[in-house]
Scaffold this active site. Structure first.
Site, PDB file in Angstrom:
ATOM      1  N   SER A  79      -9.099   1.139   0.756  1.00  0.00           N
ATOM      2  CA  SER A  79      -8.190   0.235   1.458  1.00  0.00           C
ATOM      3  C   SER A  79      -6.949   0.988   1.932  1.00  0.00           C
ATOM      4  CB  SER A  79      -7.760  -0.874   0.485  1.00  0.00           C
ATOM      5  OG  SER A  79      -6.572  -1.520   0.895  1.00  0.00           O
ATOM      6  N   TYR A  92      -4.260  -5.483  -6.742  1.00  0.00           N
ATOM      7  CA  TYR A  92      -5.208  -4.981  -5.737  1.00  0.00           C
ATOM      8  C   TYR A  92      -4.893  -3.529  -5.384  1.00  0.00           C
ATOM      9  CZ  TYR A  92      -7.755  -4.997  -1.248  1.00  0.00           C
ATOM     10  OH  TYR A  92      -8.609  -4.732  -0.204  1.00  0.00           O
TER      11      TYR A  92
END
Ligand code: NAP
Ligand code: GCO
Length: 266
Positions: A147, A160
Protein backbone atom coordinates in the site's frame (compact mmCIF):
# COMPACT_ATOMS: atom_id res chain seq x y z
CA UNK A 1 12.96 -17.46 -23.65
CA UNK A 2 10.43 -15.91 -26.06
CA UNK A 3 8.35 -12.86 -25.08
CA UNK A 4 5.21 -14.98 -24.80
CA UNK A 5 6.91 -17.72 -22.76
CA UNK A 6 8.27 -15.04 -20.41
CA UNK A 7 4.79 -13.86 -19.40
CA UNK A 8 2.71 -16.98 -20.08
CA UNK A 9 1.19 -18.62 -16.98
CA UNK A 10 -0.35 -21.71 -18.62
CA UNK A 11 -0.06 -24.72 -16.35
CA UNK A 12 0.36 -22.54 -13.27
CA UNK A 13 -2.10 -22.55 -10.32
CA UNK A 14 -2.67 -19.10 -8.80
CA UNK A 15 -4.36 -18.59 -5.41
CA UNK A 16 -5.62 -15.03 -4.89
CA UNK A 17 -6.98 -14.40 -1.40
CA UNK A 18 -10.05 -12.21 -0.84
CA UNK A 19 -10.75 -12.18 -4.58
CA UNK A 20 -14.56 -12.27 -4.86
CA UNK A 21 -14.40 -8.65 -6.03
CA UNK A 22 -12.21 -5.55 -5.88
CA UNK A 23 -8.48 -5.63 -6.52
CA UNK A 24 -8.22 -9.39 -5.94
CA UNK A 25 -10.85 -10.17 -8.55
CA UNK A 26 -9.15 -8.03 -11.21
CA UNK A 27 -5.74 -9.49 -10.41
CA UNK A 28 -7.21 -13.00 -10.69
CA UNK A 29 -8.78 -12.09 -14.06
CA UNK A 30 -5.41 -10.79 -15.26
CA UNK A 31 -3.58 -13.96 -14.21
CA UNK A 32 -6.30 -16.03 -15.87
CA UNK A 33 -5.86 -14.04 -19.10
CA UNK A 34 -2.17 -15.01 -19.00
CA UNK A 35 -3.16 -18.69 -18.74
CA UNK A 36 -3.19 -19.40 -15.00
CA UNK A 37 -5.77 -21.61 -13.27
CA UNK A 38 -7.52 -19.45 -10.68
CA UNK A 39 -8.24 -20.38 -7.09
CA UNK A 40 -9.63 -17.78 -4.69
CA UNK A 41 -11.06 -17.59 -1.20
CA UNK A 42 -13.42 -15.44 0.77
CA UNK A 43 -14.47 -15.40 4.38
CA UNK A 44 -18.20 -14.80 3.76
CA UNK A 45 -20.06 -17.58 1.90
CA UNK A 46 -22.47 -15.18 0.19
CA UNK A 47 -19.56 -13.19 -1.23
CA UNK A 48 -17.75 -16.37 -2.25
CA UNK A 49 -20.80 -17.45 -4.24
CA UNK A 50 -21.14 -13.99 -5.81
CA UNK A 51 -17.48 -14.26 -6.74
CA UNK A 52 -17.95 -17.65 -8.36
CA UNK A 53 -20.82 -16.21 -10.42
CA UNK A 54 -18.72 -13.19 -11.41
CA UNK A 55 -15.84 -15.39 -12.58
CA UNK A 56 -18.27 -17.57 -14.53
CA UNK A 57 -19.73 -14.46 -16.16
CA UNK A 58 -16.18 -13.46 -17.11
CA UNK A 59 -15.69 -16.89 -18.67
CA UNK A 60 -13.27 -18.04 -15.96
CA UNK A 61 -13.62 -21.47 -14.30
CA UNK A 62 -12.40 -20.35 -10.89
CA UNK A 63 -12.17 -22.60 -7.84
CA UNK A 64 -13.57 -20.95 -4.68
CA UNK A 65 -12.82 -21.89 -1.06
CA UNK A 66 -14.35 -20.51 2.13
CA UNK A 67 -11.76 -19.82 4.82
CA UNK A 68 -10.37 -17.06 7.00
CA UNK A 69 -6.71 -16.30 6.31
CA UNK A 70 -6.12 -15.71 10.04
CA UNK A 71 -7.32 -19.22 10.98
CA UNK A 72 -4.12 -21.26 10.56
CA UNK A 73 -5.64 -24.77 10.96
CA UNK A 74 -8.32 -23.89 8.40
CA UNK A 75 -5.71 -22.40 6.04
CA UNK A 76 -3.58 -25.55 6.24
CA UNK A 77 -6.63 -27.77 5.67
CA UNK A 78 -7.78 -25.75 2.65
CA UNK A 79 -4.33 -25.57 1.06
CA UNK A 80 -4.24 -29.40 1.25
CA UNK A 81 -7.73 -29.49 -0.34
CA UNK A 82 -6.65 -27.13 -3.11
CA UNK A 83 -3.54 -29.19 -3.81
CA UNK A 84 -5.75 -32.30 -4.10
CA UNK A 85 -8.56 -30.68 -6.09
CA UNK A 86 -6.57 -28.34 -8.37
CA UNK A 87 -2.84 -28.80 -7.90
CA UNK A 88 0.15 -27.34 -6.07
CA UNK A 89 -0.06 -23.55 -5.78
CA UNK A 90 2.59 -21.90 -7.98
CA UNK A 91 1.51 -18.30 -7.35
CA UNK A 92 0.11 -16.88 -4.11
CA UNK A 93 -1.34 -13.36 -4.18
CA UNK A 94 -1.85 -12.19 -0.58
CA UNK A 95 -4.62 -9.73 -1.37
CA UNK A 96 -7.22 -10.20 1.40
CA UNK A 97 -7.32 -7.35 3.87
CA UNK A 98 -9.42 -4.83 5.74
CA UNK A 99 -9.06 -1.23 6.83
CA UNK A 100 -10.35 0.65 9.85
CA UNK A 101 -10.35 4.45 9.79
CA UNK A 102 -10.31 5.80 13.35
CA UNK A 103 -8.10 8.34 15.22
CA UNK A 104 -5.31 6.54 17.11
CA UNK A 105 -6.54 7.71 20.53
CA UNK A 106 -9.92 6.12 19.75
CA UNK A 107 -8.33 2.91 18.47
CA UNK A 108 -8.45 0.15 21.07
CA UNK A 109 -5.74 -2.48 21.42
CA UNK A 110 -8.37 -5.00 20.20
CA UNK A 111 -9.01 -2.85 17.08
CA UNK A 112 -5.27 -2.69 16.44
CA UNK A 113 -4.70 -6.41 16.96
CA UNK A 114 -7.55 -7.29 14.56
CA UNK A 115 -6.10 -5.20 11.73
CA UNK A 116 -2.59 -6.58 12.28
CA UNK A 117 -4.05 -10.10 12.40
CA UNK A 118 -5.87 -9.81 9.07
CA UNK A 119 -3.50 -7.50 7.16
CA UNK A 120 -0.18 -8.96 8.31
CA UNK A 121 -0.38 -12.18 10.33
CA UNK A 122 -2.84 -13.67 7.80
CA UNK A 123 -0.32 -13.06 5.01
CA UNK A 124 2.39 -14.79 7.07
CA UNK A 125 0.07 -17.76 7.67
CA UNK A 126 -0.79 -18.03 3.96
CA UNK A 127 2.84 -17.82 2.86
CA UNK A 128 3.95 -20.40 5.43
CA UNK A 129 1.21 -22.77 4.24
CA UNK A 130 2.14 -22.65 0.53
CA UNK A 131 5.96 -22.47 0.80
CA UNK A 132 6.70 -26.19 1.50
CA UNK A 133 5.10 -27.37 -1.77
CA UNK A 134 6.66 -24.47 -3.72
CA UNK A 135 10.10 -25.44 -2.36
CA UNK A 136 9.50 -29.11 -3.21
CA UNK A 137 8.45 -28.10 -6.74
CA UNK A 138 11.56 -25.95 -7.17
CA UNK A 139 9.83 -22.63 -7.81
CA UNK A 140 7.17 -20.29 -6.46
CA UNK A 141 5.87 -16.73 -6.63
CA UNK A 142 4.43 -14.86 -3.66
CA UNK A 143 2.95 -11.41 -4.26
CA UNK A 144 1.91 -9.36 -1.22
CA UNK A 145 -0.51 -6.50 -1.80
CA UNK A 146 1.08 -3.64 0.09
CA UNK A 147 0.00 0.00 0.00
CA UNK A 148 0.98 3.68 -0.03
CA UNK A 149 0.80 3.07 3.70
CA UNK A 150 3.78 0.74 3.41
CA UNK A 151 5.78 3.97 2.93
CA UNK A 152 3.63 6.82 4.26
CA UNK A 153 1.50 7.42 7.33
CA UNK A 154 -1.71 9.30 7.60
CA UNK A 155 -4.22 10.11 10.34
CA UNK A 156 -6.87 7.50 11.23
CA UNK A 157 -5.17 4.41 9.75
CA UNK A 158 -2.60 3.56 12.44
CA UNK A 159 -3.34 -0.20 12.45
CA UNK A 160 -3.52 -0.46 8.68
CA UNK A 161 -0.30 1.48 8.11
CA UNK A 162 1.50 -0.56 10.77
CA UNK A 163 0.36 -3.78 9.05
CA UNK A 164 1.25 -2.61 5.54
CA UNK A 165 4.66 -1.42 6.71
CA UNK A 166 5.19 -4.83 8.25
CA UNK A 167 3.99 -6.51 5.05
CA UNK A 168 6.81 -4.74 3.16
CA UNK A 169 9.32 -6.29 5.56
CA UNK A 170 7.61 -9.72 5.49
CA UNK A 171 8.08 -9.55 1.71
CA UNK A 172 11.80 -8.81 2.08
CA UNK A 173 12.19 -11.53 4.69
CA UNK A 174 10.57 -14.25 2.59
CA UNK A 175 12.85 -13.13 -0.27
CA UNK A 176 15.88 -13.41 2.02
CA UNK A 177 15.00 -16.81 3.49
CA UNK A 178 13.74 -18.59 0.33
CA UNK A 179 15.45 -16.91 -2.62
CA UNK A 180 17.90 -19.81 -2.77
CA UNK A 181 14.92 -22.16 -3.25
CA UNK A 182 13.93 -20.19 -6.36
CA UNK A 183 11.05 -18.51 -4.56
CA UNK A 184 10.41 -14.89 -5.57
CA UNK A 185 8.44 -12.84 -3.06
CA UNK A 186 7.55 -9.31 -4.13
CA UNK A 187 4.90 -6.74 -3.35
CA UNK A 188 2.53 -4.61 -5.34
CA UNK A 189 1.89 -1.21 -3.76
CA UNK A 190 -1.33 0.16 -5.24
CA UNK A 191 -2.00 3.88 -4.99
CA UNK A 192 -5.56 4.99 -4.32
CA UNK A 193 -7.81 2.56 -6.19
CA UNK A 194 -11.58 2.85 -6.66
CA UNK A 195 -12.97 -0.22 -4.88
CA UNK A 196 -15.53 -0.82 -2.10
CA UNK A 197 -12.72 -0.32 0.43
CA UNK A 198 -12.21 3.31 -0.63
CA UNK A 199 -15.82 4.10 -1.50
CA UNK A 200 -16.30 6.15 1.72
CA UNK A 201 -13.43 8.42 0.61
CA UNK A 202 -15.13 9.15 -2.72
CA UNK A 203 -18.73 9.78 -1.61
CA UNK A 204 -20.38 12.75 -3.31
CA UNK A 205 -21.19 15.40 -0.69
CA UNK A 206 -24.69 16.73 0.05
CA UNK A 207 -23.97 19.84 -2.01
CA UNK A 208 -22.98 17.62 -4.95
CA UNK A 209 -19.25 18.33 -4.55
CA UNK A 210 -16.57 15.66 -4.51
CA UNK A 211 -15.45 14.29 -1.10
CA UNK A 212 -12.58 16.42 0.25
CA UNK A 213 -10.34 13.34 0.40
CA UNK A 214 -11.22 12.55 -3.22
CA UNK A 215 -10.09 16.04 -4.22
CA UNK A 216 -6.95 15.62 -2.07
CA UNK A 217 -5.96 12.38 -3.81
CA UNK A 218 -6.54 13.93 -7.24
CA UNK A 219 -4.16 16.76 -6.24
CA UNK A 220 -1.58 14.30 -4.92
CA UNK A 221 -1.62 12.04 -7.99
CA UNK A 222 0.31 13.20 -11.10
CA UNK A 223 -2.11 11.08 -13.14
CA UNK A 224 -4.88 13.30 -11.64
CA UNK A 225 -7.15 10.32 -11.20
CA UNK A 226 -7.91 7.41 -8.89
CA UNK A 227 -6.58 4.08 -10.03
CA UNK A 228 -8.86 1.27 -11.10
CA UNK A 229 -8.22 -2.37 -10.14
CA UNK A 230 -7.27 -3.28 -13.72
CA UNK A 231 -4.40 -0.73 -13.53
CA UNK A 232 -2.71 -3.44 -11.45
CA UNK A 233 -3.08 -6.22 -14.04
CA UNK A 234 0.28 -5.76 -15.78
CA UNK A 235 2.25 -5.61 -12.54
CA UNK A 236 0.53 -8.77 -11.31
CA UNK A 237 1.27 -10.74 -14.50
CA UNK A 238 4.89 -9.53 -14.46
CA UNK A 239 5.52 -10.54 -10.83
CA UNK A 240 3.69 -13.86 -11.30
CA UNK A 241 5.66 -14.81 -14.43
CA UNK A 242 9.14 -15.97 -15.42
CA UNK A 243 9.78 -12.38 -16.56
CA UNK A 244 10.47 -11.51 -12.91
CA UNK A 245 12.59 -14.54 -11.93
CA UNK A 246 15.48 -12.27 -10.88
CA UNK A 247 13.26 -9.72 -9.12
CA UNK A 248 12.97 -10.46 -5.40
CA UNK A 249 12.04 -8.51 -2.28
CA UNK A 250 10.83 -5.61 -4.39
CA UNK A 251 7.69 -3.54 -3.84
CA UNK A 252 6.38 -2.41 -7.22
CA UNK A 253 4.34 0.75 -6.63
CA UNK A 254 1.47 1.21 -9.07
CA UNK A 255 0.29 4.57 -7.79
CA UNK A 256 0.03 7.00 -10.70
CA UNK A 257 3.13 8.74 -9.32
CA UNK A 258 1.88 9.64 -5.83
CA UNK A 259 5.09 8.62 -4.06
CA UNK A 260 7.18 10.76 -6.45
CA UNK A 261 5.09 13.93 -6.17
CA UNK A 262 4.86 16.73 -3.56
CA UNK A 263 1.32 17.49 -4.73
CA UNK A 264 -0.39 20.14 -6.84
CA UNK A 265 -0.22 23.68 -5.41
CA UNK A 266 -3.72 24.58 -4.06
P1 NAP B 1 -11.98 -4.82 -0.51
O1 NAP B 1 -12.77 -4.33 -1.67
O2 NAP B 1 -12.36 -4.44 0.88
O3 NAP B 1 -11.83 -6.44 -0.59
C1 NAP B 1 -11.13 -7.08 0.43
C2 NAP B 1 -11.34 -8.57 0.26
O4 NAP B 1 -10.66 -9.26 1.31
C3 NAP B 1 -12.81 -8.96 0.33
O5 NAP B 1 -13.08 -9.97 -0.63
C4 NAP B 1 -12.93 -9.54 1.73
O6 NAP B 1 -13.95 -10.50 1.85
C5 NAP B 1 -11.57 -10.20 1.87
N1 NAP B 1 -11.21 -10.48 3.28
C6 NAP B 1 -11.23 -9.62 4.32
N2 NAP B 1 -10.84 -10.25 5.44
C7 NAP B 1 -10.58 -11.54 5.11
C8 NAP B 1 -10.15 -12.69 5.84
N3 NAP B 1 -9.89 -12.64 7.15
N4 NAP B 1 -9.98 -13.86 5.17
C9 NAP B 1 -10.24 -13.92 3.84
N5 NAP B 1 -10.65 -12.87 3.08
C10 NAP B 1 -10.81 -11.69 3.73
O7 NAP B 1 -10.48 -4.34 -0.68
P2 NAP B 1 -9.68 -3.86 -1.99
O8 NAP B 1 -9.77 -2.39 -2.12
O9 NAP B 1 -10.02 -4.75 -3.13
O10 NAP B 1 -8.20 -4.18 -1.47
C11 NAP B 1 -7.63 -5.45 -1.63
C12 NAP B 1 -6.23 -5.37 -1.05
O11 NAP B 1 -5.54 -4.26 -1.62
C13 NAP B 1 -6.21 -5.14 0.46
O12 NAP B 1 -5.11 -5.82 1.02
C14 NAP B 1 -5.98 -3.63 0.57
O13 NAP B 1 -5.35 -3.28 1.79
C15 NAP B 1 -5.06 -3.40 -0.58
N6 NAP B 1 -5.02 -2.04 -1.11
C16 NAP B 1 -6.17 -1.41 -1.50
C17 NAP B 1 -6.05 -0.13 -2.06
C18 NAP B 1 -7.25 0.67 -2.52
O14 NAP B 1 -7.09 1.89 -2.74
N7 NAP B 1 -8.42 0.06 -2.67
C19 NAP B 1 -4.81 0.47 -2.21
C20 NAP B 1 -3.67 -0.21 -1.76
C21 NAP B 1 -3.79 -1.47 -1.23
P3 NAP B 1 -15.40 -10.06 2.44
O15 NAP B 1 -15.80 -8.81 1.75
O16 NAP B 1 -16.28 -11.21 2.15
O17 NAP B 1 -15.18 -9.82 3.92
C1 GCO C 1 -6.95 5.25 3.19
C2 GCO C 1 -7.08 4.34 1.99
C3 GCO C 1 -5.70 3.80 1.63
C4 GCO C 1 -5.81 2.83 0.51
C5 GCO C 1 -4.48 2.28 0.13
C6 GCO C 1 -3.57 3.33 -0.41
O1 GCO C 1 -7.90 5.29 4.00
O2 GCO C 1 -5.93 5.93 3.27
O3 GCO C 1 -7.99 3.29 2.22
O4 GCO C 1 -5.11 3.22 2.73
O5 GCO C 1 -6.62 1.74 0.86
O6 GCO C 1 -3.89 1.53 1.12
O7 GCO C 1 -2.44 2.69 -0.97
Amino acid sequence: MSFIDMFYLKGKVALVTGASYGIGFEIAKALSSAGATIVFNDVVEENLNKGLAAYQEAGIKAHGYLFDITDEPSVIENIKLIEKDVGVIDILVNNAGIIQRKPMLETTAADYRKIIDIDLTGQFIMAKAVLPSMIAKGHGKIINICSMMSELGRETVVGYASAKGGLKMLTKNICSEFGSANIQCNGIGPGYIATPQTAPLREIQEDGSRHPFDQFIISKTPASRWGTPDDLAGAAIFLASDASNFVNGHILYVDGGILAYIGKQP
